[in-house]
Enzyme design. Structure first.
Site, PDB file in Angstrom:
ATOM      1  N   HIS A  65       9.257   3.630  12.646  1.00  0.00           N
ATOM      2  CA  HIS A  65       9.632   4.472  11.515  1.00  0.00           C
ATOM      3  C   HIS A  65       8.433   4.989  10.729  1.00  0.00           C
ATOM      4  O   HIS A  65       8.580   5.511   9.642  1.00  0.00           O
ATOM      5  CB  HIS A  65      10.561   3.689  10.566  1.00  0.00           C
ATOM      6  CG  HIS A  65       9.903   2.500   9.933  1.00  0.00           C
ATOM      7  ND1 HIS A  65       9.937   1.260  10.504  1.00  0.00           N
ATOM      8  CD2 HIS A  65       9.187   2.381   8.790  1.00  0.00           C
ATOM      9  CE1 HIS A  65       9.265   0.412   9.738  1.00  0.00           C
ATOM     10  NE2 HIS A  65       8.797   1.070   8.684  1.00  0.00           N
ATOM     11  N   ASP A 114       0.807  -1.217   0.000  1.00  0.00           N
ATOM     12  CA  ASP A 114       0.000   0.000   0.000  1.00  0.00           C
ATOM     13  C   ASP A 114       0.843   1.272   0.000  1.00  0.00           C
ATOM     14  O   ASP A 114       0.407   2.321   0.467  1.00  0.00           O
ATOM     15  CB  ASP A 114      -0.929   0.004   1.223  1.00  0.00           C
ATOM     16  CG  ASP A 114      -0.197  -0.332   2.514  1.00  0.00           C
ATOM     17  OD1 ASP A 114       1.045  -0.154   2.571  1.00  0.00           O
ATOM     18  OD2 ASP A 114      -0.855  -0.772   3.471  1.00  0.00           O
ATOM     19  N   GLU A 157      -1.384  -8.518  -1.564  1.00  0.00           N
ATOM     20  CA  GLU A 157      -1.748  -8.008  -0.233  1.00  0.00           C
ATOM     21  C   GLU A 157      -2.889  -6.988  -0.347  1.00  0.00           C
ATOM     22  O   GLU A 157      -2.899  -5.946   0.302  1.00  0.00           O
ATOM     23  CB  GLU A 157      -0.540  -7.399   0.489  1.00  0.00           C
ATOM     24  CG  GLU A 157      -0.706  -7.386   2.004  1.00  0.00           C
ATOM     25  CD  GLU A 157       0.525  -6.880   2.731  1.00  0.00           C
ATOM     26  OE1 GLU A 157       0.919  -7.531   3.721  1.00  0.00           O
ATOM     27  OE2 GLU A 157       1.077  -5.825   2.352  1.00  0.00           O
ATOM     28  N   HIS A 161      15.843   3.060  11.318  1.00  0.00           N
ATOM     29  CA  HIS A 161      15.581   3.234   9.886  1.00  0.00           C
ATOM     30  C   HIS A 161      16.475   4.340   9.329  1.00  0.00           C
ATOM     31  O   HIS A 161      16.825   5.295  10.024  1.00  0.00           O
ATOM     32  CB  HIS A 161      14.109   3.602   9.678  1.00  0.00           C
ATOM     33  CG  HIS A 161      13.621   3.419   8.285  1.00  0.00           C
ATOM     34  ND1 HIS A 161      13.826   4.337   7.294  1.00  0.00           N
ATOM     35  CD2 HIS A 161      12.931   2.395   7.712  1.00  0.00           C
ATOM     36  CE1 HIS A 161      13.273   3.914   6.171  1.00  0.00           C
ATOM     37  NE2 HIS A 161      12.724   2.735   6.386  1.00  0.00           N
ATOM     38  N   GLU A 174      -1.155   5.287   3.420  1.00  0.00           N
ATOM     39  CA  GLU A 174      -1.395   3.924   2.944  1.00  0.00           C
ATOM     40  C   GLU A 174      -2.881   3.574   2.811  1.00  0.00           C
ATOM     41  O   GLU A 174      -3.271   2.882   1.871  1.00  0.00           O
ATOM     42  CB  GLU A 174      -0.698   2.912   3.871  1.00  0.00           C
ATOM     43  CG  GLU A 174       0.809   2.844   3.714  1.00  0.00           C
ATOM     44  CD  GLU A 174       1.542   3.923   4.490  1.00  0.00           C
ATOM     45  OE1 GLU A 174       2.788   3.904   4.484  1.00  0.00           O
ATOM     46  OE2 GLU A 174       0.879   4.786   5.094  1.00  0.00           O
ATOM     47  N   ARG A 196       5.614   7.194   9.149  1.00  0.00           N
ATOM     48  CA  ARG A 196       5.596   8.599   8.754  1.00  0.00           C
ATOM     49  C   ARG A 196       4.768   9.452   9.725  1.00  0.00           C
ATOM     50  O   ARG A 196       5.131  10.583  10.033  1.00  0.00           O
ATOM     51  CB  ARG A 196       5.024   8.726   7.335  1.00  0.00           C
ATOM     52  CG  ARG A 196       4.938  10.134   6.804  1.00  0.00           C
ATOM     53  CD  ARG A 196       4.400  10.138   5.395  1.00  0.00           C
ATOM     54  NE  ARG A 196       5.306   9.518   4.453  1.00  0.00           N
ATOM     55  CZ  ARG A 196       6.273  10.180   3.815  1.00  0.00           C
ATOM     56  NH1 ARG A 196       6.432  11.477   4.007  1.00  0.00           N
ATOM     57  NH2 ARG A 196       7.067   9.547   2.991  1.00  0.00           N
TER      58      ARG A 196
END
Length: 262
Positions: free
Chosen positions: A199, A83, A105, A232, A119, A201
């Protein structure tokens, strides 16, 4: 996303289906780390990443570069995983050229456009232009059906990350532990480990600062544990994590570890 695509790529090639692997080049070091573990190489790596770019700029670059690839190679199908913005743009670029889109997925939903961001929107938008949906669970299939997707276009496949884990487990016997893992175990001195990852966003900025402050407090409170945090590579993650946690005595900050170590 690369990890989840590896089993699909392997099966397609085992069945002698011509398969071109195109990677966007995001976090190239981590990308190649995964490909190397599974003895694969991308056929095409795009150069679309630049520090601090917005999702709109990234999308524009992805559509431009992916369109060039589609014009050059003329595939019958484009398979996209998950996504991400890359998945949405890959599907959209193919749709614009009349190419079949397979979404691996498919059907994951939270019902909240702000979480995960972006997403959840990518999932919904991609569903409208996908030819065939490969759903990991019966619940994901039901979510697609409730949105009007025809049952004949949905296949429940399971999550390919399980296949990736099976492949990786078969490789462990012939791979020595990584230096990073040995270092962590030495520092832990027999104490139980607590593994931390973060990590997303939506956590960038003040939220990530607060998470790091909390981790510092928890590490002090639960000093009988050794805390391990693979950080990350995104600068928005690296900067606050290292600023706040670098000197915590029972917490080890690592660069992203290879898949077999994780």
């Amino acid at each position: 996303e690369v990890i989840k695509m590896v089993p699909v790529i392997k099966v397609l090639r085992e069945r002698r289906i011509e398969t071109i692997v195109c990677a966007t080049g995001q976090h190239r070091e981590m990308l190649m780390q995964v490909f190397n573990v599974f003895d694969l190489n991308p056929d095409i790596i795009l150069d679309v990443m630049s520090p601090g770019q917005s999702l709109n700029i990234l999308s524009a670059r992805l559509l431009r570069e992916l369109d060039r690839v589609l014009e050059q190679d003329q595939p019958n199908w484009v398979l996209v995983q998950g996504d991400t913005t890359t998945a949405l743009c890959g599907g959209l670029a193919a749709f614009h050229r009349g190419i079949h889109v397979g979404h691996i997925e498919a059907g994951l939903r939270t019902g909240d456009l702000s979480s995960p961001f972006p997403e959840e929107a990518n999932r919904l938008l991609l569903a409208r232009i996908t030819t065939t949906h490969f759903a990991p669970t019966a619940a994901a299939r039901q979510a697609l059906l409730s949105e009007g997707i025809e049952a004949s276009r949905i296949y429940v496949t399971g999550n390919t990350v399980v296949d990736a884990i099976s492949i990786a487990r078969s490789m462990l016997a012939i791979h020595a532990p990584s230096e990073q893992l040995v270092t962590v175990l030495d520092k832990a001195e027999g104490r139980p480990l607590v593994l931390v990852t973060c990590h997303r966003r939506e956590n960038f900025g003040g939220a990530l600062d607060a998470i790091c402050q909390l981790l510092s407090q928890l590490s002090e409170r639960y000093s009988r544990y050794h805390w391990v945090f693979p950080v990350h590579l995104n600068p928005s993650v690296q900067e606050p994590v290292r600023r706040i946690l670098a000197k915590v005595p029972n917490l080890t900050l690592l660069m992203p570890v290879d898949y077999l170590t994780s």
